[in-house]
Design a protein around this motif. Structure first.
Motif, PDB file in Angstrom:
ATOM      1  N   ARG A 334       0.647  -1.309   0.109  1.00  0.00           N
ATOM      2  CA  ARG A 334      -0.019   0.236  -0.035  1.00  0.00           C
ATOM      3  C   ARG A 334       0.934   1.257  -0.056  1.00  0.00           C
ATOM      4  NH1 ARG A 334      -1.608   1.666   6.050  1.00  0.00           N
ATOM      5  NH2 ARG A 334      -3.372   2.475   5.041  1.00  0.00           N
ATOM      6  N   GLY A 335       1.994   1.108   0.500  1.00  0.00           N
ATOM      7  CA  GLY A 335       3.011   2.316   0.510  1.00  0.00           C
ATOM      8  C   GLY A 335       2.456   3.090   1.707  1.00  0.00           C
ATOM      9  N   ILE A 336       3.513   4.246   2.034  1.00  0.00           N
ATOM     10  CA  ILE A 336       3.227   5.196   3.181  1.00  0.00           C
ATOM     11  C   ILE A 336       3.462   6.578   2.530  1.00  0.00           C
ATOM     12  CG2 ILE A 336       4.400   5.709   5.342  1.00  0.00           C
ATOM     13  CD1 ILE A 336       5.781   3.104   5.199  1.00  0.00           C
ATOM     14  N   LEU A 344       6.979   7.322  11.411  1.00  0.00           N
ATOM     15  CA  LEU A 344       7.220   5.917  11.077  1.00  0.00           C
ATOM     16  C   LEU A 344       7.767   5.055  12.420  1.00  0.00           C
ATOM     17  CD1 LEU A 344       5.572   4.355   9.161  1.00  0.00           C
ATOM     18  CD2 LEU A 344       7.934   4.108   7.802  1.00  0.00           C
ATOM     19  N   ARG A 350       1.053   4.164  14.003  1.00  0.00           N
ATOM     20  CA  ARG A 350       0.599   3.141  12.921  1.00  0.00           C
ATOM     21  C   ARG A 350       0.062   4.502  11.923  1.00  0.00           C
ATOM     22  NH1 ARG A 350      -2.670  -1.864  14.193  1.00  0.00           N
ATOM     23  NH2 ARG A 350      -1.488  -2.709  12.698  1.00  0.00           N
ATOM     24  N   LEU A 365       8.918  -1.038  14.588  1.00  0.00           N
ATOM     25  CA  LEU A 365      10.138  -0.363  13.817  1.00  0.00           C
ATOM     26  C   LEU A 365      11.038   0.575  14.916  1.00  0.00           C
ATOM     27  CD1 LEU A 365       8.004   1.259  10.637  1.00  0.00           C
ATOM     28  CD2 LEU A 365      10.004  -0.649  10.910  1.00  0.00           C
TER      29      LEU A 365
HETATM   30  N1  LIG Z   1       6.144  -2.326   4.492  1.00  0.00           N
HETATM   31  C1  LIG Z   1       5.153  -1.456   4.924  1.00  0.00           C
HETATM   32  N2  LIG Z   1       4.219  -1.195   4.071  1.00  0.00           N
HETATM   33  C2  LIG Z   1       3.376  -0.079   4.486  1.00  0.00           C
HETATM   34  N3  LIG Z   1       3.356   0.369   5.621  1.00  0.00           N
HETATM   35  C3  LIG Z   1       4.331  -0.001   6.719  1.00  0.00           C
HETATM   36  C4  LIG Z   1       5.038  -1.003   6.276  1.00  0.00           C
HETATM   37  N4  LIG Z   1       5.991  -1.180   7.399  1.00  0.00           N
HETATM   38  C5  LIG Z   1       5.555  -0.397   8.315  1.00  0.00           C
HETATM   39  N5  LIG Z   1       4.561   0.315   7.878  1.00  0.00           N
HETATM   40  C6  LIG Z   1       3.405   1.344   8.616  1.00  0.00           C
HETATM   41  O1  LIG Z   1       4.290   1.682   9.688  1.00  0.00           O
HETATM   42  C7  LIG Z   1       3.741   1.300  10.869  1.00  0.00           C
HETATM   43  C8  LIG Z   1       4.486   0.866  12.057  1.00  0.00           C
HETATM   44  O2  LIG Z   1       5.134  -0.240  11.974  1.00  0.00           O
HETATM   45  P1  LIG Z   1       5.594  -1.072  13.041  1.00  0.00           P
HETATM   46  O3  LIG Z   1       6.084  -0.511  14.161  1.00  0.00           O
HETATM   47  O4  LIG Z   1       6.190  -2.549  12.650  1.00  0.00           O
HETATM   48  O5  LIG Z   1       3.945  -1.462  13.839  1.00  0.00           O
HETATM   49  P2  LIG Z   1       2.936  -2.606  13.328  1.00  0.00           P
HETATM   50  O6  LIG Z   1       3.573  -3.664  12.310  1.00  0.00           O
HETATM   51  O7  LIG Z   1       2.948  -3.218  14.735  1.00  0.00           O
HETATM   52  O8  LIG Z   1       1.929  -1.789  13.037  1.00  0.00           O
HETATM   53  C9  LIG Z   1       2.758   0.224  10.655  1.00  0.00           C
HETATM   54  O9  LIG Z   1       1.485   0.354  11.597  1.00  0.00           O
HETATM   55  C10 LIG Z   1       2.261   0.740   9.067  1.00  0.00           C
HETATM   56  O10 LIG Z   1       1.211   1.723   9.374  1.00  0.00           O
END
Ligand SMILES: Nc1ncnc2c1ncn2[C@@H]1O[C@H](COP(=O)(O)OP(=O)(O)O)[C@@H](O)[C@H]1O
Ligand SMILES: [Mg+2]
Length: 397
Positions: A334-336, A344, A350, A365
């Motif tokens: 889906r991208g960010i 992030l 999230r 993260l």
């Molecule tokens: N590969 C990804 N693609 C899209 N969004 C991502 C990706 N990795 C992380 N995110 C976004 O970053 C947020 C934080 O990631 P993380 O700290 O691993 O929390 P979690 O996996 O528990 O939701 C995620 O909730 C998501 O919104």
């Protein structure tokens, strides 16, 4: 006592105490633990006119002493290095007494591996225990007096600094914990609320079997979330307090990447995603904590799987040059959005809408970043909404 000293010595002593006073204000206002430790070791080397200084912290759970900061800490491999309890530093911590030694090489307690690992030879050493609230939290050491040998006065000065340092470290730990704990408690409310509601609704007699199953399902998944939250929270709290030891070893990255790929094979195939590994088998060895690095990569790969719709493609790849090893986790998910990128790595953050795609804690993260930084590296991210995301772990060689 002071008036029996020659006048110039007297001024230096006053000067040194003034420097110490300035420092204590400085230390009291620093709450970031890594920054704090760095200032303490600089100050220790400075006020004792030593070539170097270092801090060892004591883990009272594991009853181990490990390196946490040093003025001459160039090798990330030194950080977290466990020092035996029968070493000089171990003696200081066990006895809660200072130690002044002019020729370390003649002392059986000297832990020679430090010199081997750092290519830094210790001749003379002055060490004091760091004690806060009657608990010993570590040792502060000044190494190699620049001219001559460490004096009684050096010992006194370092003792004062050590006591201040202990309080500052304890404060920083408490501050970080209270901050983290209040956020954690806030995060507990949502799943607890859902469980409570579902349990209440279950008591109603008119429910169909199907409704009942849905509520039970909620209780189950929210309980799982609570337990994940607790585990991640503890991981992060330990990382942030500097109590985590990195057990580094030389390792071949390729086999680690293979392992991660096979762990993620099943979750990816359950979403009909294509997971591939693209890396040369002869990637250069690096110095790293295997289990922790694996945790980082599994974290990034799980995110890729979670936030990529069924049928997508996930690639784990790696390259190396003279400076660093780069490990990339790329997805077609889906991208960010750009404005979310800057948040992030914040705790519990999230991207809005994530909860519709997958369960999570928003801690993954933060943990990954702490671990990578503990290796002297960094994580970068590039993303395009609707196209996909690439996380890159940069590790120094
Ligand atoms: N590969 C990804 N693609 C899209 N969004 C991502 C990706 N990795 C992380 N995110 C976004 O970053 C947020 C934080 O990631 P993380 O700290 O691993 O929390 P979690 O996996 O528990 O939701 C995620 O909730 C998501 O919104
Ligand atoms: Mg995650």
């Amino acid at each position: 006592m002071a008036d029996t000293l020659p006048p110039e010595t007297n001024t230096t002593l006053v000067h040194r105490y003034r420097r110490l006073l300035e420092l204590s204000r400085d230390l009291a206002s620093t709450l970031d633990l890594d920054g704090l430790l760095q200032r303490i070791v600089q100050a220790a080397a400075d006020v004792c006119a030593a070539e170097a200084a270092s801090i060892l912290l004591y883990d009272d759970v594991k009853q181990e002493l490990y390196f946490q900061a040093a003025t001459n800490l160039t090798e990330p491999s030194m950080r977290g290095l466990v020092v035996p309890m029968d070493s000089l530093a171990g003696w200081i911590v066990r006895n809660q007494k200072p130690l002044r030694i002019n020729d370390v090489s003649r002392d059986r307690r000297h832990f020679a591996r430090i010199s081997e690992d750092t290519k830094f030879l210790t001749h003379s050493l002055l060490g004091v225990p760091m004690v806060a609230k009657d608990k010993v939290i570590g040792a502060l050491e000044a190494i190699n007096k620049k001219d001559g040998t460490f004096s009684e006065e050096d010992l006194e000065i370092l003792g004062v600094l050590g006591a201040q340092a202990a309080i500052a470290i304890e404060n920083s730990r408490l501050f970080q914990q209270s901050d983290l704990i209040s956020e954690f408690i806030h995060e507990l409310r949502t799943p607890l609320g859902s469980i409570n509601t579902a349990a209440h609704l279950l008591k109603r007699p008119e429910l169909s079997e199907e409704q009942r199953a849905t509520f039970l399902q909620t209780i189950q998944s929210e309980s799982r979330r609570l337990s994940e939250l607790a585990t991640s929270f503890l991981d992060l709290a330990r990382l942030e307090s500097g109590r985590v030891q990195f057990r580094t070893q030389r390792l071949a990255p390729y086999t680690l990447l293979q392992e991660c790929t096979s762990v993620m094979r099943l979750p990816a195939s359950e979403k009909q995603q294509n997971l591939t590994l693209e890396a040369p088998e002869d990637l250069p060895e690096i110095q790293a904590d295997r289990a922790k690095l694996k945790q980082v990569l599994i974290n990034l790969l799980s995110n890729a799987v979670k936030y990529t719709p069924a049928g997508g493609k996930i690639t784990l790849s790696a390259t190396a040059d003279a400076e660093e090893l780069r490990i990339c986790v790329r997805d077609t998910g889906r991208g960010i959005p750009p404005d979310a990128l800057q948040n992030l790595f914040q705790k519990f953050y999230r991207v809005p809408g994530s909860e519709r795609m997958a369960q999570g804690t928003g801690l993954g993260l933060s943990i990954a970043r702490k671990i990578v930084e503990g290796h002297g590296g960094r994580i970068s991210v590039e993303s395009e909404v609707g196209k996909g995301t690439t996380f890159t772990v940069h590790l120094p060689r």
